[in-house]
Scaffold this motif. Structure first.
Motif, PDB file in Angstrom:
ATOM      1  N   LEU A   1       0.868  -1.386  -0.380  1.00 37.44           N
ATOM      2  CA  LEU A   1      -0.006   0.244  -0.189  1.00 37.44           C
ATOM      3  C   LEU A   1       0.943   1.049   0.369  1.00 37.44           C
ATOM      4  O   LEU A   1       0.274   2.202  -0.183  1.00 37.44           O
ATOM      5  N   THR A   2       2.163   0.991   0.273  1.00 42.80           N
ATOM      6  CA  THR A   2       3.465   2.448   0.320  1.00 42.80           C
ATOM      7  C   THR A   2       3.398   2.382  -1.157  1.00 42.80           C
ATOM      8  O   THR A   2       3.776   4.210  -1.253  1.00 42.80           O
ATOM      9  N   THR A   3       2.681   2.167  -2.227  1.00 42.69           N
ATOM     10  CA  THR A   3       3.059   2.426  -3.639  1.00 42.69           C
ATOM     11  C   THR A   3       1.886   1.985  -4.596  1.00 42.69           C
ATOM     12  O   THR A   3       1.799   2.647  -6.119  1.00 42.69           O
ATOM     13  N   ILE A   4       0.627   2.063  -4.137  1.00 38.79           N
ATOM     14  CA  ILE A   4      -0.464   2.050  -4.917  1.00 38.79           C
ATOM     15  C   ILE A   4      -0.890   3.215  -5.149  1.00 38.79           C
ATOM     16  O   ILE A   4      -0.573   4.402  -4.442  1.00 38.79           O
ATOM     17  N   SER A   5      -1.036   3.966  -6.350  1.00 40.48           N
ATOM     18  CA  SER A   5      -1.692   4.988  -6.402  1.00 40.48           C
ATOM     19  C   SER A   5      -3.001   5.338  -5.981  1.00 40.48           C
ATOM     20  O   SER A   5      -4.408   4.342  -5.478  1.00 40.48           O
ATOM     21  N   LEU A   6      -3.151   6.775  -5.940  1.00 43.86           N
ATOM     22  CA  LEU A   6      -4.432   7.077  -5.402  1.00 43.86           C
ATOM     23  C   LEU A   6      -5.693   7.052  -6.432  1.00 43.86           C
ATOM     24  O   LEU A   6      -6.329   6.100  -5.232  1.00 43.86           O
ATOM     25  N   SER A   7      -5.215   6.557  -7.315  1.00 42.44           N
ATOM     26  CA  SER A   7      -6.374   6.669  -8.302  1.00 42.44           C
ATOM     27  C   SER A   7      -6.943   4.974  -8.368  1.00 42.44           C
ATOM     28  O   SER A   7      -8.056   4.039  -8.167  1.00 42.44           O
ATOM     29  N   GLU A   8      -5.470   4.113  -8.193  1.00 46.04           N
ATOM     30  CA  GLU A   8      -6.272   2.815  -8.325  1.00 46.04           C
ATOM     31  C   GLU A   8      -6.824   2.221  -6.811  1.00 46.04           C
ATOM     32  O   GLU A   8      -8.059   1.862  -6.558  1.00 46.04           O
ATOM     33  N   LEU A   9      -6.368   2.558  -5.459  1.00 48.24           N
ATOM     34  CA  LEU A   9      -6.912   2.187  -4.154  1.00 48.24           C
ATOM     35  C   LEU A   9      -9.018   2.957  -4.246  1.00 48.24           C
ATOM     36  O   LEU A   9      -9.419   1.955  -3.907  1.00 48.24           O
ATOM     37  N   VAL A  10      -9.240   4.542  -5.076  1.00 47.48           N
ATOM     38  CA  VAL A  10     -10.610   4.717  -5.175  1.00 47.48           C
ATOM     39  C   VAL A  10     -11.209   3.927  -6.086  1.00 47.48           C
ATOM     40  O   VAL A  10     -12.526   3.837  -5.530  1.00 47.48           O
ATOM     41  N   ASN A  11     -10.369   3.386  -6.696  1.00 41.16           N
ATOM     42  CA  ASN A  11     -11.327   2.320  -7.650  1.00 41.16           C
ATOM     43  C   ASN A  11     -11.603   1.398  -7.682  1.00 41.16           C
ATOM     44  O   ASN A  11     -12.925   0.485  -7.318  1.00 41.16           O
ATOM     45  N   SER A  12     -10.683   0.619  -6.559  1.00 43.12           N
ATOM     46  CA  SER A  12     -10.776  -0.634  -5.916  1.00 43.12           C
ATOM     47  C   SER A  12     -11.625  -0.219  -4.556  1.00 43.12           C
ATOM     48  O   SER A  12     -13.253  -1.341  -4.816  1.00 43.12           O
ATOM     49  N   LEU A  13     -12.370   0.456  -4.162  1.00 43.42           N
ATOM     50  CA  LEU A  13     -12.851   0.586  -2.474  1.00 43.42           C
ATOM     51  C   LEU A  13     -13.736   1.243  -3.763  1.00 43.42           C
ATOM     52  O   LEU A  13     -15.221   0.618  -3.462  1.00 43.42           O
TER      53      LEU A  13
END
Length: 206
Positions: A158-170
């Motif tokens: 999670l230290t390398t995940i992008s904001l867009s990846e995180l938001v899209n997953s959620l």
């Protein structure tokens, strides 16, 4: 404007405000051409600044002698003094730290609200890493996202995940839950309708 000046190799004329060194004795044609180009950078940068503002703002920089002076005037005009910017920065950082996701808010709405604050901080010239924004989102999510975050922690760094990846997953998780709730509501409605119809039929029997 800064990006435009950088794209045309003129930002150094604004930032450094330095005159090109004089030509040496017996310069070559290439050296003379380069000197002319370097000498022209300041007037070109000034022209970009003057043409890029409205007539009202132009009157505030038209007496400036250099692009750096004009830039500093614009900076002070729109961003305030250094003391004012520092106070704005303190307030924005406090706002960022206090942000939390509301129960009725979607993940995309929350991310947009965070980025509005972050972008205002960046506009004050402060570097704000995306990893810090990601950390903020993860640590302030409601309990309903806990299982998804745990799953992401097991499968991703999670230290390398992008904001867009995180938001899209959620967001995908939100959509699945919304669809299930809609199906459950529809099923409950159909069951009530069927029960009501059966009761009506029993009432009609002699």
């Amino acid at each position: 404007m800064k990006t435009y000046l950088q794209a045309h190799d003129l930002w150094s004329a604004v930032e450094n405000n330095a005159e090109p060194p004089p030509l040496r004795a017996n310069p070559t044609v290439a050296q003379m051409r380069q000197h002319v180009e370097e000498t022209a950078k300041k007037p070109k940068a000034m022209a970009c600044l003057q043409n890029g503002v409205s007539d009202v703002i132009f009157t505030r920089i038209m007496a400036c002698d250099s692009p750096k002076q004009a830039w500093d005037r614009l900076k002070e005009e729109f961003m305030g003094s250094e003391k004012t910017r520092q106070q704005q920065l303190i307030n924005l950082r406090r706002d960022f730290e206090n942000l939390k996701m509301k129960e009725a808010e979607t993940i995309k709405q929350y991310a947009d609200r965070i980025m509005a604050t972050v972008n205002n901080i960046r506009l004050l010239g402060v570097d704000f890493a995306e990893s810090r924004v990601v950390e903020k989102v993860i640590t302030t999510l409601p309990e309903r996202f806990e299982s998804k975050i745990s799953s992401l922690e097991d499968s991703r760094d999670l230290t390398t995940i992008s904001l867009s990846e995180l938001v899209n997953s959620l967001y995908a998780l939100e959509q699945r839950r919304a669809n299930r709730q809609e199906e459950n509501s529809e099923g409950a409605f159909q069951a009530r309708a069927k029960e009501s119809s059966s009761a009506n039929q029993r009432g009609k029997k002699p």
